[in-house]
Design a protein around this motif. Structure first.
Motif, PDB file in Angstrom:
ATOM      1  N   HIS A 424       3.051   4.666 -13.406  1.00  0.00           N
ATOM      2  CA  HIS A 424       2.610   5.504 -12.286  1.00  0.00           C
ATOM      3  C   HIS A 424       1.696   4.713 -11.347  1.00  0.00           C
ATOM      4  O   HIS A 424       1.810   4.817 -10.116  1.00  0.00           O
ATOM      5  CB  HIS A 424       1.887   6.736 -12.813  1.00  0.00           C
ATOM      6  CG  HIS A 424       1.192   7.527 -11.726  1.00  0.00           C
ATOM      7  ND1 HIS A 424       1.880   8.262 -10.794  1.00  0.00           N
ATOM      8  CD2 HIS A 424      -0.131   7.654 -11.417  1.00  0.00           C
ATOM      9  CE1 HIS A 424       1.027   8.833  -9.956  1.00  0.00           C
ATOM     10  NE2 HIS A 424      -0.209   8.481 -10.328  1.00  0.00           N
ATOM     11  N   ASN A 427       3.404   2.093  -9.077  1.00  0.00           N
ATOM     12  CA  ASN A 427       4.136   2.622  -7.926  1.00  0.00           C
ATOM     13  C   ASN A 427       3.219   3.113  -6.810  1.00  0.00           C
ATOM     14  O   ASN A 427       3.704   3.428  -5.717  1.00  0.00           O
ATOM     15  CB  ASN A 427       5.034   3.778  -8.353  1.00  0.00           C
ATOM     16  CG  ASN A 427       6.111   3.341  -9.311  1.00  0.00           C
ATOM     17  OD1 ASN A 427       6.558   2.197  -9.263  1.00  0.00           O
ATOM     18  ND2 ASN A 427       6.532   4.233 -10.202  1.00  0.00           N
ATOM     19  N   THR A 428       1.939   3.250  -7.090  1.00  0.00           N
ATOM     20  CA  THR A 428       1.040   3.842  -6.099  1.00  0.00           C
ATOM     21  C   THR A 428       0.307   2.763  -5.329  1.00  0.00           C
ATOM     22  O   THR A 428       0.814   1.665  -5.144  1.00  0.00           O
ATOM     23  CB  THR A 428       0.059   4.792  -6.794  1.00  0.00           C
ATOM     24  OG1 THR A 428      -0.636   4.093  -7.838  1.00  0.00           O
ATOM     25  CG2 THR A 428       0.784   5.971  -7.409  1.00  0.00           C
TER      26      THR A 428
END
Length: 837
Positions: A424, A427-428
């Motif tokens: 997560h 991807n940020t």
């Protein structure tokens, strides 16, 4: 500032490298979180194909670039561990292994990375949410074919894997490879850059070759599809073997060079790693391939082994794209210091102790060749090696771990983080490395752009000269590129030219995109840029040769103001005038023997019918319609029948007198006087019945003709039923033929007037005209069809008038002495000469 220090360290390291070092012990370190590394320390596997048992595979030659990439990972982790803001209080460890550029070799350490932390076994579970593998993330491997294998393993466990060199577009599929990332652009970006380069120089007739591996096949396929969309013609496409030890490899290389030579291209695009590329270039040199422009990629264009190929300068001009990567400050000094440290016993002892703490003897991680090289051996590669992708890959994992742990700039909380929890954060938000911002896009890649490199040779020394760059657009400094041609300008390589408006691509040879530019023919037009066909115009339109649009056709028929029409109307007026004068003359001399012998008032009826026949010529002038087309033939047939019916009655009278004199007194009253009008009416009624059949079976109708004239639509009346046409006009033909038979053999003495001869010639003229008319009418499809019909009407009228009525007018006007009862009264009532004798 660092250059003198580097040179000093190089000289010292060279002197100290006479004995083995402990460089091979620098690729494993314990830590709170272990990052795995897959690097090609060596090449040329020695026992891969000969394996009969699942034993380990060894490499026999050191790959210096792979060593430098591994040192780059070590450098990045050491920097992070010494940082006070990124992962403060957390120590990263690393565990690096050799891949030998072989998927089989890379598979073993990949399985080790998946083992449960602290063991050498992989747990077989239904749910791996709480499973803690040995490593938190993996850096590498370098090549796409290796990543295809390892990424499926790591994606199952959702362990982040960041490659520093795999560029295959297949790896952009985040459904198949959800945990795969890369810090290099995909081949899609590279192919777009190559296509823009080809278009910039106007090269559209090229050969393209790829290595027979995942990278070569993938890039080649992607290039073929992209090139076709940019009007680039592939003269030859081929694959070169990667297993150069294969006996057939040499033959395959020879065939590839021969086929390239046969295409006569000047441009070759090569997607291959250094070894296959070097093999192809060596074979080209041996076979004397003429100088070409070679367009390469980072996979081989920066390779020292390729550049050191004997007589490599003879291949021509080399251009290529390499990833745009910045320098990593402090790395060269770090490597120099490391090579100094690995000569010291105390440092080496500590390194071996760290290795024992890793608690893994399952896989041999040692790079045995590394212990026998010096800094001087790797310095040329060190200066130009693209190490930044590795450096960024390590930092991407560190920043994701920093966010996952919830670290601040001063400390990180002690927490257990599973590998899959990093995804997560990968991807940020973007992350910053040395002041430069990076982030992964939707396909888990980074597009840092490319530099265009030119192989510049000066005094036998090769320089990788930057001559352009590509990000969103391509920039080229052409002044810096010196091609192998005599004028040092780019060589032509064109199979076709861009067609001009109104031209289409006519394919030639066996190459679908190789063509000549051909003008669009008449009645077609060029509808799309670079079209391979011309679009036909609609039926009611036309176009000239090499046209880009169609034009509406103008209507063509027999106009009233045309010179030909005026001439025909003049002839019609003259003919009608002659008929009227004849009628007036006959009317004034109605009681004379000549007029009575010719039929009396029947002549006036016949002349009236001929007048109407002439006037019907006007029906063929002007814009036709379905009604006019129908009326034309009916009026012609009825008017002509009105004239022929009088001839028919007179012919019967002559036949009775000449051929059947004994029956004549009894039957003559049926064909003379008032009963003669009944026969005329009967003939007309019969013709009317055929006209009704003509209307029922299929009358003439208006039919636009788009083929006879190039720019106009010809409006003509077309016969729908030839049977109806034959019945209606055939009846008049039959009547005429009967008249001809009745009068042809009639003879009279020289002192009597032969009434039958006028009918014979009139019918003969009619039959001759109609023979020609039928032949022309059935085949003619131009505007002259109406002219032919008018001409037929006038010719028939003038023929009848000239052969039947004019001789009688001559007698009435110029030979009144012959217009006597004695000359005409018995001319048709006496018996034939043979009977009178």
């Amino acid at each position: 500032i660092m250059v003198p220090d580097l040179l000093l360290c190089v000289s010292f390291g060279y002197a100290a490298a006479l004995r083995p070092t402990c460089l091979s012990a620098q690729f494993r370190r314990p830590g709170d979180y272990i990052i795995g590394g897959l690097f090609p320390f060596g090449t040329d596997t020695v026992n891969l194909t000969a394996r009969s048992e699942p034993t380990s595979v060894a490499c026999e030659r050191l790959f210096v670039d792979g060593l430098i990439w591994a040192l780059g990972m070590k450098f990045a982790i050491d920097q992070i561990n010494n940082s006070t803001s990124l992962l403060p209080g957390v120590k990263l460890g690393y565990d690096m292994y050799n891949t030998c550029f072989e998927p089989v070799v890379a598979l073993q350490p990949s399985l080790l990375f998946l083992t449960r932390n602290g063991t050498t076994g992989i747990g077989v579970l239904c749910n791996y949410t709480d499973y803690q593998p040995r490593v938190t993330a993996v850096i590498g491997p370098y090549r796409s074919d290796l990543c295809m294998v390892t990424a499926k393993l790591f994606s199952f466990f959702l362990i982040p894997q960041v490659s520093y060199g795999a560029s295959s577009e297949q790896l952009s599929n985040t459904e198949l490879y959800p945990s795969f990332y890369r810090t290099v652009p995909s081949d899609k970006n590279l192919v777009e850059a190559v296509v823009l380069l080809l278009n910039r120089f106007g090269w559209n007739w090229i050969a393209t070759v790829g290595s027979d591996d995942e990278y070569g096949r993938g890039a080649l396929g992607l290039f073929l599809s992209t090139a076709g969309n940019h009007s680039i013609c592939i003269a030859f496409e081929g694959l070169i073997p990667t297993d150069l030890a294969d006996p057939e490899a040499q033959t395959q290389l020879e065939d590839t060079v021969k086929l390239i030579n046969n295409t006569k291209v000047n441009i070759i695009v090569l997607f291959a790693f250094s070894q296959p590329a070097q093999a192809l270039l060596e074979q080209s040199i041996r076979m004397g391939l003429s100088e070409k422009v070679w367009i390469g990629t980072e996979a081989w264009i920066l390779s020292d082994t390729t550049a050191s190929t004997p007589n490599i300068q003879s291949i021509g001009t080399v251009l290529g794209f390499i990833m745009k990567a910045g320098t990593v400050p402090g790395f060269q000094k770090y490597v120099a210091d490391l090579f100094t440290s690995v000569q010291q016993d105390k440092f080496c002892q500590e390194s071996r102790e760290f290795n024992h703490l890793m608690n893994s003897d399952a896989v041999d991680t040692l790079c045995k060749e590394c212990d026998h090289i010096s800094l001087r051996d790797i310095s040329p590669v060190l200066r130009r090696s693209q190490m930044q992708p590795v450096y960024i890959a390590v930092y991407s994992v560190a920043h994701a771990l920093h966010r996952a742990l919830g670290c601040t700039h001063h400390a990180c909380p002690k927490a257990s983080i599973k590998s899959w929890q990093l995804l997560h954060f990968m991807n940020t938000l973007p992350f910053t490395v040395n002041g430069q911002s990076f982030e992964f896009d939707q396909t888990h890649g980074t597009n840092t752009g490319y530099k265009l490199i030119f192989w510049s040779w000066k005094n036998g020394t090769l320089t990788f000269l930057p001559v352009g760059d590509y990000e969103d657009s391509l920039y080229i400094d052409k002044s810096q590129i010196q091609f192998h041609t005599a004028d040092q300008k780019e060589p032509p390589s064109e199979c076709f030219r861009h067609c001009k408006p109104g031209q289409f691509k006519q394919i030639k040879g066996f190459h679908l995109c190789c063509y000549d530019c051909t003008d669009c023919p008449e009645n077609t037009f060029w509808s799309a840029k670079d079209s391979t066909t011309c679009t036909p115009c609609l039926e009611h339109q036309w176009s000239p040769v090499r046209s880009t649009q169609c034009y509406d056709r103008s209507e063509k028929y027999l106009f009233w103001n045309e010179p030909l029409t005026i001439a025909l109307l003049t002839l019609m007026s003259i003919t009608i005038s002659l008929i009227c004068l004849t009628a007036v003359l006959f009317l004034k001399n109605l009681e004379t023997p000549l007029v009575q012998a010719s039929g009396g008032k029947l002549n006036l009826f016949a002349l009236s019918a001929l007048t109407l026949l002439c006037l019907s010529s006007c029906l063929y002038i002007g814009k036709p319609s379905n009604t006019l087309c129908t009326i034309q033939q009916i009026v012609y047939a009825l008017c002509l029948n009105g004239c022929f019916s009088t001839f028919f009655i007179k012919s019967l009278e002559i036949t009775l007198v000449t051929e059947f004199p004994h029956c004549a007194p009894t039957l003559l009253h049926w064909v003379t006087r008032r009963r003669a009008w009944l026969l005329v009416a009967l003939c007309l009624l019969t013709e009317c019945s055929f006209c009704v059949c003509y209307l029922h079976l299929g009358p003439d109708s208006l039919q636009p003709d788009y083929k006879s004239l190039p720019t106009e639509v010809l409006l003509v009346c077309t016969t729908q039923s030839w049977l109806a046409f034959a019945l209606m006009h055939g009846y008049n033909g039959c009547v005429a033929f009967v008249c001809f038979l009745c009068t042809f053999m009639v003879r009279t003495s020289g002192k009597k007037y032969n009434i039958a001869r006028g009918i014979t010639f009139a019918i003969l003229i009619y039959l001759i005209i109609w023979i020609f008319f039928i032949a022309i009418f059935a085949t003619l499809k131009t505007v002259l069809k109406s002219v032919t019909q008018i001409g037929t009407i006038l010719a028939t009228t003038l023929g009848i008038l000239g052969t039947y009525y004019m001789p009688k007018c001559y007698i009435i006007l110029l030979r009144p002495d012959l217009n006597t009862i004695d000359y005409f009264q018995n001319s048709i009532k006496e018996e034939p000469e043979e009977n009178s004798q």
